[in-house]
Design a protein around this motif. Structure first.
Motif, PDB file in Angstrom:
ATOM      1  N   VAL A   1      -6.791  -0.381 -18.040  1.00 56.76           N
ATOM      2  CA  VAL A   1      -6.479   0.038 -16.672  1.00 56.76           C
ATOM      3  C   VAL A   1      -7.000   1.463 -16.501  1.00 56.76           C
ATOM      4  CG1 VAL A   1      -4.666   0.371 -14.959  1.00 56.76           C
ATOM      5  CG2 VAL A   1      -4.449  -1.443 -16.668  1.00 56.76           C
ATOM      6  N   MET A   2      -7.968   1.634 -15.597  1.00 56.64           N
ATOM      7  CA  MET A   2      -8.654   2.910 -15.461  1.00 56.64           C
ATOM      8  C   MET A   2      -8.639   3.378 -14.013  1.00 56.64           C
ATOM      9  SD  MET A   2     -11.816   2.398 -18.075  1.00 56.64           S
ATOM     10  CE  MET A   2     -11.685   4.111 -18.563  1.00 56.64           C
ATOM     11  N   GLY A   3      -8.935   4.660 -13.816  1.00 52.80           N
ATOM     12  CA  GLY A   3      -8.987   5.196 -12.465  1.00 52.80           C
ATOM     13  C   GLY A   3      -8.952   6.702 -12.451  1.00 52.80           C
ATOM     14  N   TYR A   4      -9.093   7.261 -11.266  1.00 50.76           N
ATOM     15  CA  TYR A   4      -9.024   8.703 -11.070  1.00 50.76           C
ATOM     16  C   TYR A   4      -7.611   9.169 -11.420  1.00 50.76           C
ATOM     17  CZ  TYR A   4     -10.910  12.973  -8.916  1.00 50.76           C
ATOM     18  OH  TYR A   4     -11.415  14.229  -8.686  1.00 50.76           O
ATOM     19  N   THR A   5      -7.486  10.405 -11.860  1.00 52.99           N
ATOM     20  CA  THR A   5      -6.176  10.906 -12.248  1.00 52.99           C
ATOM     21  C   THR A   5      -5.180  10.827 -11.085  1.00 52.99           C
ATOM     22  OG1 THR A   5      -4.977  12.766 -13.248  1.00 52.99           O
ATOM     23  CG2 THR A   5      -6.751  13.325 -11.710  1.00 52.99           C
ATOM     24  N   ASN A   6      -3.957  10.412 -11.385  1.00 50.44           N
ATOM     25  CA  ASN A   6      -2.853  10.294 -10.433  1.00 50.44           C
ATOM     26  C   ASN A   6      -3.087   9.204  -9.376  1.00 50.44           C
ATOM     27  OD1 ASN A   6      -0.245  11.244  -9.940  1.00 50.44           O
ATOM     28  ND2 ASN A   6      -0.899  12.511  -8.235  1.00 50.44           N
ATOM     29  N   CYS A   7      -3.830   8.160  -9.758  1.00 49.97           N
ATOM     30  CA  CYS A   7      -4.079   7.065  -8.805  1.00 49.97           C
ATOM     31  C   CYS A   7      -2.999   5.984  -8.897  1.00 49.97           C
ATOM     32  CB  CYS A   7      -5.453   6.440  -9.049  1.00 49.97           C
ATOM     33  SG  CYS A   7      -5.583   5.568 -10.621  1.00 49.97           S
ATOM     34  N   GLY A   8      -2.144   6.047  -9.920  1.00 51.51           N
ATOM     35  CA  GLY A   8      -1.064   5.071 -10.060  1.00 51.51           C
ATOM     36  C   GLY A   8      -1.266   4.067 -11.182  1.00 51.51           C
ATOM     37  N   LYS A   9      -2.086   4.393 -12.189  1.00 48.96           N
ATOM     38  CA  LYS A   9      -2.348   3.462 -13.299  1.00 48.96           C
ATOM     39  C   LYS A   9      -1.074   3.124 -14.064  1.00 48.96           C
ATOM     40  CE  LYS A   9      -5.216   6.105 -15.465  1.00 48.96           C
ATOM     41  NZ  LYS A   9      -5.048   7.284 -14.591  1.00 48.96           N
ATOM     42  N   THR A  10      -0.333   4.168 -14.449  1.00 54.04           N
ATOM     43  CA  THR A  10       0.877   3.954 -15.249  1.00 54.04           C
ATOM     44  C   THR A  10       1.939   3.207 -14.453  1.00 54.04           C
ATOM     45  OG1 THR A  10       0.368   6.006 -16.442  1.00 54.04           O
ATOM     46  CG2 THR A  10       2.597   5.111 -16.691  1.00 54.04           C
ATOM     47  N   THR A  11       2.061   3.511 -13.162  1.00 58.68           N
ATOM     48  CA  THR A  11       3.008   2.793 -12.304  1.00 58.68           C
ATOM     49  C   THR A  11       2.646   1.314 -12.228  1.00 58.68           C
ATOM     50  OG1 THR A  11       3.330   4.792 -10.979  1.00 58.68           O
ATOM     51  CG2 THR A  11       4.045   2.716  -9.994  1.00 58.68           C
ATOM     52  N   LEU A  12       1.348   1.019 -12.144  1.00 61.77           N
ATOM     53  CA  LEU A  12       0.901  -0.375 -12.085  1.00 61.77           C
ATOM     54  C   LEU A  12       1.225  -1.103 -13.388  1.00 61.77           C
ATOM     55  CD1 LEU A  12      -0.555  -2.744 -10.768  1.00 61.77           C
ATOM     56  CD2 LEU A  12      -2.724  -1.786 -11.575  1.00 61.77           C
ATOM     57  N   ILE A  13       0.966  -0.470 -14.518  1.00 60.29           N
ATOM     58  CA  ILE A  13       1.250  -1.110 -15.809  1.00 60.29           C
ATOM     59  C   ILE A  13       2.750  -1.371 -15.950  1.00 60.29           C
ATOM     60  CG2 ILE A  13       1.252  -0.739 -18.314  1.00 60.29           C
ATOM     61  CD1 ILE A  13      -1.448   0.623 -18.002  1.00 60.29           C
ATOM     62  N   LYS A  14       3.572  -0.444 -15.491  1.00 60.08           N
ATOM     63  CA  LYS A  14       5.023  -0.650 -15.541  1.00 60.08           C
ATOM     64  C   LYS A  14       5.408  -1.854 -14.680  1.00 60.08           C
ATOM     65  CE  LYS A  14       9.480   1.619 -14.960  1.00 60.08           C
ATOM     66  NZ  LYS A  14      10.199   2.886 -14.759  1.00 60.08           N
ATOM     67  N   ALA A  15       4.776  -1.989 -13.507  1.00 54.96           N
ATOM     68  CA  ALA A  15       5.084  -3.106 -12.613  1.00 54.96           C
ATOM     69  C   ALA A  15       4.607  -4.437 -13.200  1.00 54.96           C
ATOM     70  CB  ALA A  15       4.423  -2.878 -11.255  1.00 54.96           C
ATOM     71  N   LEU A  16       3.465  -4.432 -13.889  1.00 51.51           N
ATOM     72  CA  LEU A  16       2.910  -5.669 -14.455  1.00 51.51           C
ATOM     73  C   LEU A  16       3.652  -6.118 -15.710  1.00 51.51           C
ATOM     74  CD1 LEU A  16      -0.920  -4.943 -14.070  1.00 51.51           C
ATOM     75  CD2 LEU A  16       0.405  -6.644 -12.799  1.00 51.51           C
ATOM     76  N   THR A  17       4.214  -5.172 -16.463  1.00 53.45           N
ATOM     77  CA  THR A  17       4.850  -5.512 -17.744  1.00 53.45           C
ATOM     78  C   THR A  17       6.372  -5.518 -17.671  1.00 53.45           C
ATOM     79  OG1 THR A  17       4.894  -3.196 -18.460  1.00 53.45           O
ATOM     80  CG2 THR A  17       2.922  -4.473 -18.999  1.00 53.45           C
ATOM     81  N   GLY A  18       6.930  -4.793 -16.695  1.00 50.43           N
ATOM     82  CA  GLY A  18       8.382  -4.666 -16.622  1.00 50.43           C
ATOM     83  C   GLY A  18       8.954  -3.818 -17.723  1.00 50.43           C
TER      84      GLY A  18
END
Length: 530
Positions: A307-324
């Protein structure tokens, strides 16, 4: 302590060490002097007692000549201790580290009027806004003022023309509480830095220094800290050249370290080179360990999704949502993630996948900084799929996309990874009735869960194609080991039990390797392809 005083003290230490060199000999070879320990951010390695002695007969090259049954184990433990001690030495506090405490900063952005240095995808206002966001990331740092000053050529010695430089100097000096100026350029030379600090009477930081300081504050693992130490080497080298030049002017020419045949500058360059080599070797050892973990994951045939992207784009939030995964704590700041972290999740078919969270990107991120973190970014090369997350609400979202794609292309990724990449437009809850204009892009809100099911389905489709996994149905005998084997080695989607004959139809997702093992172990099992 300022750079001049630092070098002066080092020079005096060099002379003291050099005076002792005549007595400190080891079989005709000089012991290395330690003139650069502070400038290179390290201590010279201490030689163990007796290390200069030749190996004794039958000693197998061991410096202590030990030949007991436990000798090998003791030597391995000594080697581990040496490695750990050397690692701790490399991670000593850096002389480049910004002094802790409160910083009241004036952010200055040189606005390029025209030419190749002017970006068509952004504006001076947006660029200075990102610079302010960098400062706001740091604890106890506050922005006192922001100043945009035009320049024809930001590569000039003092960045600005004479008139604009004078105007800027007057503005800075009218702010009595200011402690530092953040000049929003990629990097300034140590000579330019000194002249600007003399003119303005405060510390001057460029993007390289500020981003490196943010990295230093956020680094948690040894690997991240080593990569930061590696990124500091070019700065140390640049500062060294300027400091030695000042010493030469003060003392009338280069000085030799007594009896060593090296000038002061040559000695310091050598120590820096040795430090760089040690850091690279330490990173290589960590890379090999990560490679072993990667091999173990491949054996289990877990698909890897970066999961990649510009800094502070929401990568970690997305991974938390996908994995719980409750332990993931996203932070609303730039470069909150510096280390590769892996998190298990499930797709609609119940297939287990590994989501890898990576370091974010930044426009005009200095090349040396990107290069230093190449060991971390290397993990992306071994992914089965890349998910590119974009903050679609950001006014520079197009420039941010271009920045990420540029870095990915420079990583020499396999073409199939770039072609199959899933583009995700995040934070759509902040835009009313948003619809992506790019073909195949998916609109989501990682924070509120909007669009996540469609994203999981798209990821599953791409993973099945990328990994060559098969969806099939097999007929198993419930009294045999097939069903438990399938649960262990494949992804079981559904089981239809037929009690009349003690069998079951099992729908599974299975990789090529596991499928081959299954056919070998259970040659009489009936297999139904879709």
């Amino acid at each position: 302590m300022g750079p001049g005083r630092l070098s002066q003290s080092l020079f005096l230490r060099c002379r003291r060490v050099a005076a002792a060199l005549g007595a400190a000999r080891c079989h005709g070879g000089l012991l290395s002097a330690r003139p650069l320990s502070a400038a290179a951010g390290m201590r010279a390695p201490q030689r163990p007692p007796g290390r200069c002695e030749p190996p004794r007969a039958g000693g197998g090259g061991r410096w202590n000549g030990a030949a007991s049954a436990g000798g090998d184990e003791e030597e391995e433990e000594d080697d581990d201790d040496d490695d750990e001690a050397e690692l701790e030495e490399l991670l000593l506090p850096s002389p480049l580290a910004v002094e802790p405490g409160v910083q009241r900063v004036v952010v200055v952005h040189p606005a390029v009027k025209w030419g190749p240095k002017k970006s068509p995808l952004t504006t001076a206002e947006l660029q200075i806004a990102e610079a302010i966001a960098l400062v706001d990331t740091l604890q106890n740092w506050t922005v006192l003022d922001k100043i945009i000053i035009p320049t024809k050529n930001p590569d000039k010695k003092l960045i600005f023309g004479k008139g604009n430089f004078q105007v800027l100097t007057e503005k800075i000096k009218k702010l009595p509480q200011v402690t530092a100026v953040f000049l929003n350029v990629e990097r300034i030379s140590s000579l330019t830095k000194k002249e600007l600090e003399d003119a303005w009477g405060v510390k001057v930081f460029d993007r390289y220094t500020v981003v490196l300081h943010i990295f230093r504050c956020n680094a948690r693992t040894k690997e991240a800290k080593l990569q930061i130490a590696l990124a500091e080497i070019p700065l140390l080298r640049s500062n060294l050249k300027n400091e030695v030049s000042q010493l030469d002017q003060q003392r009338g020419g280069s000085r030799y370290i007594m009896g060593s045949g090296e000038t002061f500058m040559e000695t310091q360059y050598r120590i820096l080179k040795e430090k760089e080599l040690k850091i690279r070797n330490a990173l290589e050892k960590l890379r090999r360990k990560r490679s072993l973990l990667r091999t173990q994951r491949k054996k289990r045939e877990f698909p890897i999704i970066s999961v990649m992207g510009y800094t502070n784009c929401g990568k970690t939030t997305l991974i938390k949502a996908l994995t719980g995964e409750a332990g993931i704590q996203p932070r609303d700041q730039l470069f909150a993630t510096l280390d590769i972290t892996a998190h298990a999740g499930y797709l609609p078919s119940h297939m287990t996948v590994i989501y890898v969270d990576t370091i974010g990107f930044l426009t005009d991120l200095p090349h040396n900084l990107v290069e230093s973190f190449s060991a971390t970014l290397e993990e992306v090369v071994y992914s089965d799929l890349i998910v590119h997350v974009r903050d679609i609400t950001h006014p520079e979202t197009i420039l941010q996309k271009a920045t990420v794609l540029s870095v990915l292309k420079n990583l020499n990724l396999p073409s199939h990874l770039l072609d199959s990449m899933v583009e995700v437009h995040n934070k759509v809850d902040l835009i009313e009735r948003y619809k992506p204009t790019e073909e195949n892009a998916l609109a989501i809100s990682a924070l509120h869960g909007q669009g996540l099911e469609e994203l999981k389905e798209e990821i599953e489709k791409k993973i099945l194609t990328a990994t060559g996994k098969k969806i099939l149905t097999v007929n198993v005998n419930l009294e045999g080991p097939q069903l438990s084997w399938l649960y262990k080695e494949a992804t079981v989607q559904e089981v239809e039990v037929m009690p009349e004959d003690g069998t079951a139809k099992v729908k599974v997702i299975i990789g090529n390797s596991a499928f081959g093992k299954y056919k070998n172990l259970f040659p009489n099992s009936k297999i139904y392809m879709p």
